[in-house]
Scaffold this motif. Structure first.
Motif, PDB file in Angstrom:
ATOM      1  N   ILE A  19       0.830  -1.202   0.000  1.00  0.00           N
ATOM      2  CA  ILE A  19       0.000   0.000   0.000  1.00  0.00           C
ATOM      3  C   ILE A  19       0.871   1.261   0.000  1.00  0.00           C
ATOM      4  O   ILE A  19       2.089   1.202   0.211  1.00  0.00           O
ATOM      5  N   ALA A  20       0.210   2.385  -0.220  1.00  0.00           N
ATOM      6  CA  ALA A  20       0.872   3.687  -0.183  1.00  0.00           C
ATOM      7  C   ALA A  20      -0.039   4.677   0.519  1.00  0.00           C
ATOM      8  O   ALA A  20      -1.269   4.634   0.361  1.00  0.00           O
ATOM      9  N   LEU A  21       0.549   5.569   1.323  1.00  0.00           N
ATOM     10  CA  LEU A  21      -0.213   6.603   2.022  1.00  0.00           C
ATOM     11  C   LEU A  21      -0.092   7.921   1.274  1.00  0.00           C
ATOM     12  O   LEU A  21       0.992   8.287   0.814  1.00  0.00           O
ATOM     13  N   TYR A  22      -1.212   8.631   1.176  1.00  0.00           N
ATOM     14  CA  TYR A  22      -1.248   9.924   0.502  1.00  0.00           C
ATOM     15  C   TYR A  22      -1.867  10.964   1.441  1.00  0.00           C
ATOM     16  O   TYR A  22      -2.811  10.665   2.177  1.00  0.00           O
ATOM     17  N   THR A  23      -1.350  12.161   1.406  1.00  0.00           N
ATOM     18  CA  THR A  23      -1.897  13.234   2.231  1.00  0.00           C
ATOM     19  C   THR A  23      -3.334  13.510   1.819  1.00  0.00           C
ATOM     20  O   THR A  23      -3.632  13.662   0.628  1.00  0.00           O
ATOM     21  N   ALA A  24      -4.239  13.585   2.786  1.00  0.00           N
ATOM     22  CA  ALA A  24      -5.671  13.751   2.497  1.00  0.00           C
ATOM     23  C   ALA A  24      -6.136  15.196   2.564  1.00  0.00           C
ATOM     24  O   ALA A  24      -7.209  15.519   2.065  1.00  0.00           O
ATOM     25  N   THR A  25      -5.367  16.069   3.187  1.00  0.00           N
ATOM     26  CA  THR A  25      -5.832  17.448   3.381  1.00  0.00           C
ATOM     27  C   THR A  25      -4.769  18.455   2.970  1.00  0.00           C
ATOM     28  O   THR A  25      -3.577  18.142   2.888  1.00  0.00           O
ATOM     29  N   ASP A  26      -5.226  19.675   2.698  1.00  0.00           N
ATOM     30  CA  ASP A  26      -4.333  20.791   2.411  1.00  0.00           C
ATOM     31  C   ASP A  26      -4.513  21.849   3.492  1.00  0.00           C
ATOM     32  O   ASP A  26      -5.469  21.826   4.252  1.00  0.00           O
ATOM     33  N   SER A  27      -3.600  22.810   3.545  1.00  0.00           N
ATOM     34  CA  SER A  27      -3.683  23.900   4.507  1.00  0.00           C
ATOM     35  C   SER A  27      -3.876  25.221   3.782  1.00  0.00           C
ATOM     36  O   SER A  27      -3.309  25.445   2.706  1.00  0.00           O
ATOM     37  N   HIS A  28      -4.701  26.108   4.361  1.00  0.00           N
ATOM     38  CA  HIS A  28      -4.940  27.430   3.783  1.00  0.00           C
ATOM     39  C   HIS A  28      -3.912  28.464   4.235  1.00  0.00           C
ATOM     40  O   HIS A  28      -3.995  29.616   3.846  1.00  0.00           O
ATOM     41  N   THR A  29      -2.982  28.067   5.072  1.00  0.00           N
ATOM     42  CA  THR A  29      -2.085  29.030   5.708  1.00  0.00           C
ATOM     43  C   THR A  29      -1.342  29.881   4.684  1.00  0.00           C
ATOM     44  O   THR A  29      -0.757  29.374   3.729  1.00  0.00           O
ATOM     45  N   ILE A  30      -1.404  31.203   4.879  1.00  0.00           N
ATOM     46  CA  ILE A  30      -0.628  32.131   4.060  1.00  0.00           C
ATOM     47  C   ILE A  30       0.733  32.312   4.733  1.00  0.00           C
ATOM     48  O   ILE A  30       0.815  32.685   5.903  1.00  0.00           O
ATOM     49  N   HIS A  31       1.789  32.048   3.991  1.00  0.00           N
ATOM     50  CA  HIS A  31       3.126  32.066   4.574  1.00  0.00           C
ATOM     51  C   HIS A  31       3.786  33.434   4.370  1.00  0.00           C
ATOM     52  O   HIS A  31       3.769  33.983   3.269  1.00  0.00           O
ATOM     53  N   PHE A  32       4.344  33.959   5.444  1.00  0.00           N
ATOM     54  CA  PHE A  32       5.045  35.236   5.400  1.00  0.00           C
ATOM     55  C   PHE A  32       6.541  34.994   5.568  1.00  0.00           C
ATOM     56  O   PHE A  32       6.964  34.061   6.262  1.00  0.00           O
ATOM     57  N   LYS A 108      -4.613  13.190  12.374  1.00  0.00           N
ATOM     58  CA  LYS A 108      -4.481  13.526  10.956  1.00  0.00           C
ATOM     59  C   LYS A 108      -4.965  12.374  10.086  1.00  0.00           C
ATOM     60  O   LYS A 108      -4.901  11.214  10.492  1.00  0.00           O
ATOM     61  N   THR A 109      -5.440  12.717   8.882  1.00  0.00           N
ATOM     62  CA  THR A 109      -5.996  11.722   7.973  1.00  0.00           C
ATOM     63  C   THR A 109      -5.126  11.553   6.734  1.00  0.00           C
ATOM     64  O   THR A 109      -4.655  12.528   6.155  1.00  0.00           O
ATOM     65  N   TYR A 110      -4.941  10.290   6.337  1.00  0.00           N
ATOM     66  CA  TYR A 110      -4.249   9.960   5.097  1.00  0.00           C
ATOM     67  C   TYR A 110      -5.139   9.037   4.273  1.00  0.00           C
ATOM     68  O   TYR A 110      -5.865   8.205   4.816  1.00  0.00           O
ATOM     69  N   TYR A 111      -5.082   9.204   2.953  1.00  0.00           N
ATOM     70  CA  TYR A 111      -5.725   8.229   2.083  1.00  0.00           C
ATOM     71  C   TYR A 111      -4.779   7.051   1.909  1.00  0.00           C
ATOM     72  O   TYR A 111      -3.559   7.223   1.845  1.00  0.00           O
ATOM     73  N   LEU A 112      -5.342   5.863   1.825  1.00  0.00           N
ATOM     74  CA  LEU A 112      -4.535   4.662   1.636  1.00  0.00           C
ATOM     75  C   LEU A 112      -4.963   4.013   0.323  1.00  0.00           C
ATOM     76  O   LEU A 112      -6.162   3.794   0.092  1.00  0.00           O
ATOM     77  N   GLY A 113      -3.996   3.724  -0.532  1.00  0.00           N
ATOM     78  CA  GLY A 113      -4.304   3.098  -1.813  1.00  0.00           C
ATOM     79  C   GLY A 113      -3.468   1.858  -2.038  1.00  0.00           C
ATOM     80  O   GLY A 113      -2.377   1.727  -1.480  1.00  0.00           O
ATOM     81  N   PRO A 114      -3.964   0.931  -2.891  1.00  0.00           N
ATOM     82  CA  PRO A 114      -3.178  -0.273  -3.208  1.00  0.00           C
ATOM     83  C   PRO A 114      -2.012   0.099  -4.109  1.00  0.00           C
ATOM     84  O   PRO A 114      -2.138   0.957  -4.988  1.00  0.00           O
ATOM     85  N   LYS A 115      -0.887  -0.522  -3.912  1.00  0.00           N
ATOM     86  CA  LYS A 115       0.298  -0.237  -4.724  1.00  0.00           C
ATOM     87  C   LYS A 115       0.384  -1.268  -5.851  1.00  0.00           C
ATOM     88  O   LYS A 115       1.189  -2.191  -5.816  1.00  0.00           O
ATOM     89  N   GLY A 116      -0.493  -1.077  -6.826  1.00  0.00           N
ATOM     90  CA  GLY A 116      -0.544  -2.009  -7.946  1.00  0.00           C
ATOM     91  C   GLY A 116      -1.968  -2.463  -8.202  1.00  0.00           C
ATOM     92  O   GLY A 116      -2.726  -2.744  -7.262  1.00  0.00           O
ATOM     93  N   LYS A 117      -2.374  -2.522  -9.494  1.00  0.00           N
ATOM     94  CA  LYS A 117      -3.740  -2.911  -9.842  1.00  0.00           C
ATOM     95  C   LYS A 117      -4.078  -4.326  -9.407  1.00  0.00           C
ATOM     96  O   LYS A 117      -5.232  -4.663  -9.162  1.00  0.00           O
TER      97      LYS A 117
END
Length: 336
Positions: A19-32, A108-117
């Motif tokens: 399997i492989a883990l993928y980031t599920a969320t993004d951040s709106h933070t404006i970086h200074f 925190k949440t991650y999406y999990l997908g199969p590594k190969g069809k």
């Protein structure tokens, strides 16, 4: 296509799935960037040897644990070597009823997908079984030098991994919060009124109705300052409700939430009920001046009063609107 943040094997019983883990969320933070006041000079952080004052390259840095008498030095690769298997495997130790996991444990949440069809069928089988049983697989694994406790659950026809806090990371609220009520229950009348207010303000959960207003305001501030303009200051926080005024505040809140008329009606302002919102206007033509007057009338109300009107009018996205945005949207809605 997103790149996985971790790859390995998901194991439960005698079944193993790459399997492989993928980031599920993004951040709106404006970086200074950090600048020295009065200049455009960047401030940068450097790794400095505190004895010599000289900068140190990242590859020359090792970890050191302070025992009080000396430092025990640990190389990064030594941390990987002590848990070679656990850094490559998410091994499910058991399945729990999902409803028994307190939300405070979720991190925190991650999406999990199969590594190969070729592993899609096994992946789909586990997802469907977890969905129908309302259970989550509990496991631990190591990622980036840290061990995680996780819950594997079905989520919209895919598998998701939620990192969990360890039990000793959850603070006791009774030790952290000094003013929690210790004894006694609310009176029946106040409790009934509170239930009525909650029912009157009940809404359906529509996550798309909410947006990060603060980050939008920060972006607007940057744009305004760039153009040499000023930005309207936010409204002050509401005053706290005293115990003596609680019942009256509850009663007034319920009446306002249930009332089909605008709160401005009590002050002599002509209003339109929600029932009339879809009806044709009277024969009198609407003019630009009447719309301006209507807009001014709405802007004189508080944000809470405008939000109440927006709720009754069924305006989507109202929860993320500013005071002026609510007033403008309501003005347009009434002119359509």
């Amino acid at each position: 296509m997103a790149r996985p943040v971790w790859t390995g094997v998901l194991s439960f019983g005698l079944v193993s799935i790459p399997i492989a883990l993928y980031t599920a969320t993004d951040s709106h933070t404006i970086h200074f960037h950090q600048l020295q006041r009065g200049t455009s000079d960047r401030i940068r952080n450097k790794r400095i040897n505190e004895r010599t004052g000289e900068p140190v390259e990242l590859e020359e840095i090792v970890k050191g644990f302070d025992t009080g008498e000396e430092y025990v030095l640990v190389e990064p690769k030594e941390l990987d070597e002590i848990v070679p298997g656990r850094s490559k495997t998410i091994e499910i130790s058991g399945f729990v009823d999902l409803d028994t996991v307190d939300p405070i444990f979720f991190d925190k949440t991650y999406y999990l997908g199969p590594k190969g069809k070729e592993y899609a069928k096994v992946y789909g089988l586990l997802e469907q079984a977890l969905e129908e049983s309302n259970r989550a697989g509990i496991a631990t694994f190591v990622m980036r030098g840290r061990e995680y406790l996780v819950a594997l659950k079905a989520e919209k026809e895919l598998l998701a991994v939620h990192t969990l806090h360890w039990s000793d990371e959850i603070r006791d609220p009774h030790q952290e919060i000094p003013d929690l009520p210790q004894t006694g229950r609310a009176s029946a009348s106040k409790l009934k009124m509170a239930h009525q207010l909650i029912d009157a303000l009940a809404i359906d959960w529509q996550p798309e109705d909410y947006r990060d207003v603060y980050q939008e305001q920060v972006a607007a501030l940057i744009t305004a300052k760039q153009a040499g303009e000023t930005v309207e200051k936010a409204e002050p926080a509401p005053k706290a409700t005293g115990a003596v005024d609680l019942m009256e505040a509850l009663r007034a809140s319920v009446e306002r939430a249930r009332s089909p008329k605008d709160t401005g009606a009590k002050a002599g302002t002509s209003t339109t009920s929600t029932k009339d919102a879809g009806r044709k206007p009277p024969a009198k033509k609407r003019t630009g001046s009447s719309r301006t007057s209507r807009s001014a009338s709405l802007r004189s109300l508080t944000k809470a009063e405008l939000y109440e009107k927006a709720s009754k009018a069924g305006i989507r996205g109202r929860s993320g609107m500013s005071h002026d945005e609510l007033a403008d949207t309501l003005t347009r809605a009434r002119s359509d």
